[in-house]
Scaffold this active site. Structure first.
Site, PDB file in Angstrom:
ATOM      1  N   CYS A  47       0.828  -1.211   0.000  1.00  0.00           N
ATOM      2  CA  CYS A  47       0.000   0.000   0.000  1.00  0.00           C
ATOM      3  C   CYS A  47       0.863   1.262   0.000  1.00  0.00           C
ATOM      4  CB  CYS A  47      -0.920   0.027   1.221  1.00  0.00           C
ATOM      5  SG  CYS A  47      -2.314  -1.099   1.104  1.00  0.00           S
ATOM      6  N   ASP A  56      -4.278   1.622  11.760  1.00  0.00           N
ATOM      7  CA  ASP A  56      -5.104   0.836  10.849  1.00  0.00           C
ATOM      8  C   ASP A  56      -6.599   1.020  11.073  1.00  0.00           C
ATOM      9  OD1 ASP A  56      -3.045  -0.173   9.372  1.00  0.00           O
ATOM     10  OD2 ASP A  56      -3.081  -2.182  10.227  1.00  0.00           O
ATOM     11  N   ARG A  64      -7.134  -7.764   0.245  1.00  0.00           N
ATOM     12  CA  ARG A  64      -5.898  -8.092   0.955  1.00  0.00           C
ATOM     13  C   ARG A  64      -6.133  -8.248   2.454  1.00  0.00           C
ATOM     14  NH1 ARG A  64      -2.390  -3.876   0.853  1.00  0.00           N
ATOM     15  NH2 ARG A  64      -1.013  -5.277   1.973  1.00  0.00           N
ATOM     16  N   ARG A 120       7.893   3.258   4.696  1.00  0.00           N
ATOM     17  CA  ARG A 120       8.062   2.272   5.761  1.00  0.00           C
ATOM     18  C   ARG A 120       9.444   1.654   5.541  1.00  0.00           C
ATOM     19  NH1 ARG A 120       2.270  -0.846   5.865  1.00  0.00           N
ATOM     20  NH2 ARG A 120       2.316  -0.518   3.632  1.00  0.00           N
TER      21      ARG A 120
END
Length: 431
Positions: free
Chosen positions: A125, A314, A406, A130
């Site tokens: 994503c 999240d 996903r 990251r």
């Protein structure tokens, strides 16, 4: 590409089975590389990311057997038998790794067991940087020699990995998982400080202990690992998905509904439930799960995403939908990823009143959202648009839902069984 059509305005009532946690299952699957014996994992969700990790492990020579759906501790999930015979395949190719950032989790186990690994720089994503340099710098402290060549991480540990005292410069779930796995077979003691403490890491640690690892400090920000010569097989059940739990809790709230979430636990969503209770949402532990309902107006509440045990990044996009239809205003601050407000323009297309200022979003609640065609940008943004569609008047079409697949298993079936009017329109497969 598939798209999802939703006719909003239906109150959701009924029960939804929560699956195993994707973010726990992926590192647990990678842990199979640490032993030549069979690791049996149950309560695995049926998701695209699980399939991608299965393909990656197969590329590395792991034999994967699936026993279908089997009951386990009140849950129903797939059971995988993963056996990494000593075949020494150590290249994780771009064609597989590009689809999922979690693929980098095979690097630590490969180095620990075989002394080498070649892993493509990961994809996934587009929600911000990251960096894998946190993983790589820590592995270098354990004796690895690492180069970046033609888009690949090429790592060797000529004398094997050795124990070290590693302090992560930032809290990183992936780096904690990668180094924890690597440390189990390293020579001597490894101390990992400033570790992430998410339940998925605790799940991984407990599975590694079941395989014969020696780990102290499980659940804390400091893990002490005494390396062993080899790990053996084990049987382990993946914990329930706390983000799926929180997402469906929001679904109950924004539709004024009443849902029982089966196969999950309150302790996994304490930070989310605490904030949602302030908004007027009710939670109750019941036999086999958690009941969530909302029978009044939603109140606006400020929230900031932070590492566990605080409010999870999240859940930020899903929570924003609640605030978009709340009675009042709120400020949502994203402290984990710098590019995680891409769903805001799409929510505004549906009539939301959201303004982004740097890492904060000011949300002024509106009486109703209106259905519209929208486009998903990442996994959790996809779910936020589905939730918005459930709460909106009229029809919403969510495009690019391959992101959704996903992380959410059988989404349309679970929601339609509770009264949602939702269907999927099949399209050409996404690359």
């Amino acid at each position: 590409m598939d798209r999802i059509h939703i006719r909003g305005g239906q109150r959701l009532r009924g029960s939804i089975q929560i699956g195993g946690a994707k973010n726990a299952a992926l590192p647990l699957m990678a842990a199979s590389l640490l032993s030549e014996e069979t690791l049996t994992l149950s309560n695995l969700p049926h998701l695209v990311d699980i399939t991608t990790m299965t393909h990656l492990l197969a590329e590395l020579g792991v034999e994967v057997g699936m026993n279908g759906h089997a009951p386990n501790g009140g849950h129903v999930g797939r059971v995988f038998e993963l056996t990494a015979h000593d075949v020494g395949k150590t290249v994780a190719p771009y064609e597989v790794v590009r689809k999922m950032r979690a693929s980098v989790l095979v690097l630590g186990p490969l180095l620990a067991r075989y002394g080498k690994g070649k892993v493509s720089l990961p994809g996934g994503c587009a929600i911000g940087t990251r960096p894998v340099d946190v993983h790589l710098g820590a592995l270098e402290q354990m004796g690895a020699v690492i180069e970046l060549k033609e888009g690949y991480i090429v790592a060797h540990a000529p004398d094997g990995l050795h124990g070290a005292h590693i302090t992560f410069p930032m809290v990183s779930v992936g780096a904690t998982e990668n180094l924890l796995m690597a440390a189990t077979l390293a020579k001597g003691e490894t101390v990992l400080s400033n570790c992430a403490r998410e339940p998925e890491i605790t799940d991984l640690a407990r599975c590694l202990v079941a395989m014969g690892a020696q780990i102290q400090g499980i659940g804390s920000d400091t893990l002490r690992v005494q390396g062993v010569d080899k790990l053996h097989g084990a049987k382990y059940s993946v914990l329930p998905d706390r983000i799926e739990t929180g997402s469906y809790a929001v679904a109950a709230a924004v539709t004024g509904g009443d849902l029982t979430l089966l196969g999950t636990r309150m302790d996994l969503i304490e930070s989310v439930a605490e904030v949602m209770k302030k908004c007027g949402v009710n939670f109750e532990e019941v036999d086999g799960g958690v009941r969530v309902w909302c029978d009044g107006p939603i109140r606006g509440v400020d929230v900031m995403t932070e590492p566990f045990p605080a409010f999870p990044t999240d859940m930020q996009a899903q929570f924003m939908v609640m605030m978009a239809v709340s009675d009042g205003a709120s400020m949502i601050t994203e402290s984990i990823f710098e590019n995680r407000f891409m769903h805001v323009p799409e929510l505004n297309r549906m009539g939301a009143n959201i303004n982004v200022h740097g890492r904060s979003a000011i949300v002024r609640g509106v009486k109703k959202l209106s259905g519209a065609p929208v486009m998903a940008t990442d996994l959790r943004a996809s779910m936020s648009l589905v939730l918005a569609g459930l709460a909106a008047e009229g029809e919403t079409t969510v495009n690019r839902v391959y992101h959704l697949d996903r992380g959410y298993e059988a989404l349309e079936q679970k929601l339609s069984a509770c009264g949602a009017i939702i269907e999927r329109e099949k399209g050409a497969p996404a690359e």
